[in-house]
Design an enzyme around this catalytic site. Structure first.
Site, PDB file in Angstrom:
ATOM      1  CB  CYS A  75     -11.482 -28.579 -31.587  1.00  0.00           C
ATOM      2  SG  CYS A  75     -10.972 -26.930 -32.134  1.00  0.00           S
ATOM      3  CB  CYS A  84      -7.351 -28.103 -26.066  1.00  0.00           C
ATOM      4  SG  CYS A  84      -8.799 -27.087 -25.821  1.00  0.00           S
ATOM      5  CD  GLN A 287     -10.856 -19.893  -9.554  1.00  0.00           C
ATOM      6  OE1 GLN A 287     -10.415 -20.291 -10.622  1.00  0.00           O
ATOM      7  NE2 GLN A 287     -10.273 -20.184  -8.403  1.00  0.00           N
ATOM      8  CD  GLU A 337      -5.302  -9.878  -4.260  1.00  0.00           C
ATOM      9  OE1 GLU A 337      -4.301  -9.593  -4.947  1.00  0.00           O
ATOM     10  OE2 GLU A 337      -5.704 -11.039  -4.093  1.00  0.00           O
ATOM     11  CB  CYS A 412      -3.952 -22.706 -10.242  1.00  0.00           C
ATOM     12  SG  CYS A 412      -2.711 -21.426  -9.968  1.00  0.00           S
TER      13      CYS A 412
END
Length: 455
Positions: A75, A84, A287, A337, A412
């Site tokens: 990139c 990134c 997701q 939830e 996560c």
């Protein structure tokens, strides 16, 4: 202050490890220096730019001996953009690094030496996977409108034309919208002054359906040029099925406000996971990487060990994606939830997929689970997928009181997962197996799914 290294001085050393942020670690007399862009097993020359009590930060100057895992980042924005962190590392080495992070957390820093830690599940083609792009909008000093991503640890925008990890459709939309905003002379938000209108543009797409939603986040209650914006987008992009206006007048880093209006098309977009269809609203959690989500959920389903006789509680159920997955092999699924709109989505998604053995309820997981317990609901399996901060202390206490045979814990953030699992261990649970899944290639994030069983 240590005298092992001094600020602004140059040193040569060997990189012996990675930090959880993907920085190389050099040690002098056991004192660690963290060097961004350095790779394990390299010999490097670096300049110390910051010295703290426990560690120092270095800047990579020269690579004396290069690692075989080092590659040229494909990139053009990689060195500037903070999206990134690992494009200079081969993908095979990225997967190994992520497994090593999990091993380090669970086996070296905690007492789970007997736990099986599997290899990281990677992608066949680890590019253009993000189905959601949150794009800040700014004006530069020349008054030109810029769309892109922030530099690492800053709010300085890098104006980009393409991103190698976001959906290719998003590149095209982003570039056309930049042109449109310039033509309309759009009033752009100024973060320092907390004045102006347009703050962010958010793009959400279905990986399989290609349905796309565009959300304009403003600091104002009105969206200027609304009709012209709708006309431009609908003429340019046939896959855009929903345009929304979100209002965020808070002086904070939170991207979206609490109020949204559909100004064109549908309230939701649709996507598919395995054979299931899902409706996704602008605020609901879904997701980011659908291809890897299927692998993650299949591993979770394997760990749940369902044969049609088990009652499953899906805590933090979102729009019901994993609960729907579980329903195919469960006796009954109960999903909870805190976000009410997500529960409405879950109920709708259950109807779409003809799921009749699932119940969805909005509220705090610990409150609803205790209510279900009083109603005589006794789960054999509890599915947990909390936010980055991990499980609430009260929720864990409730979970222990509920005493399920198995807990399947998706995380996560393995650092908070290991904390929670240690509490469960004290209550008589055993961490049997953990599998890292690479949901975010070329970044330092690693997702894990763990099987926890009652002794």
């Amino acid at each position: 202050m240590t005298n092992v290294v001094n600020k602004n001085e140059t040193y040569t050393g060997q990189v012996i490890d990675f930090t959880h942020e993907g920085h190389g670690v050099v040690k002098f007399d056991r004192f660690p220096i963290f060097v961004p862009n350095a790779i394990k097993d390299e010999t490097i020359e670096f300049k110390v730019i910051k010295v703290k009590k426990q560690f120092a930060i270095g800047k990579l100057l020269t690579i004396k001996e290069k690692s075989q895992d080092r590659i040229e980042a494909p990139c053009e924005y990689y060195k500037e953009c903070g999206g990134c962190q690992l494009q200079h590392l081969s993908y095979t080495a990225q997967l190994e690094m992520k497994k090593e992070q999990v091993v380090n957390l669970f086996q070296r820093k905690s007492h789970f030496e007997d736990t099986v830690i599997n290899n990281t599940i990677g992608m066949e083609n680890p590019w253009h996977y993000r189905n959601k792009s949150q794009i800040p909008v700014q004006k530069n000093r020349q008054g030109e409108i810029e769309l892109g991503f922030y530099r690492q640890r800053s709010h300085t925008l890098v104006d980009i034309n393409h991103c190698m990890i976001q959906d290719k459709k998003h590149d095209q939309i982003m570039n056309k919208l930049r042109t449109m905003l310039e033509q309309l002379n759009m009033n752009i938000y100024n973060e320092q002054k907390h004045k102006g209108e347009l703050r962010h543009i958010i793009l959400r797409s279905g990986y399989y359906t290609e349905d796309t939603m565009i959300i304009f986040v403003t600091n104002t209650k009105q969206l200027s040029h609304k009709n012209k914006i709708i006309d431009y987008i609908t003429n340019e992009f046939e896959n855009v099925v929903s345009i929304k206006h979100n209002i965020n007048q808070e002086k904070s880093n939170v991207i979206m406000g609490k109020t949204s209006y559909t100004i064109y098309g549908k309230d939701t977009i649709e996507d598919q996971l395995a054979e299931y269809q899902f409706k996704i609203s602008d605020t609901s959690f879904y997701q980011i990487n659908p291809q890897q989500t299927e692998k993650l959920y299949n591993k979770a389903l394997e760990y749940a060990q369902l044969d049609g006789e088990q009652t499953v509680i899906d805590a933090y159920c979102g729009i019901g994606t994993i609960g729907t997955y579980m329903s195919q092999k469960a006796k009954h699924v109960y999903g909870v939830e805190i976000v009410e709109e997500a529960i409405k989505n879950a109920e709708e998604n259950a109807k779409i997929n003809h799921v009749e053995n699932a119940t969805w309820e909005a509220g705090k997981a610990e409150d609803i689970i205790l209510k279900w317990k009083k109603e005589g609901i006794k789960p054999e399996v509890v599915m947990v997928d909390p936010p980055r901060k991990g499980c609430d202390q009260t929720f864990i206490e409730t979970l222990i009181e509920l005493s399920p045979k198995r807990i399947v814990y998706i995380s996560c953030n393995p650092a908070t997962q290991v904390r929670d699992v240690e509490i469960l261990k004290e209550a008589g649970y055993n961490l049997k197996e953990i599998t890292p899944v690479d949901m975010f290639p070329h970044t330092t994030h690693v997702e894990t799914v763990a099987l926890i069983e009652k002794n």
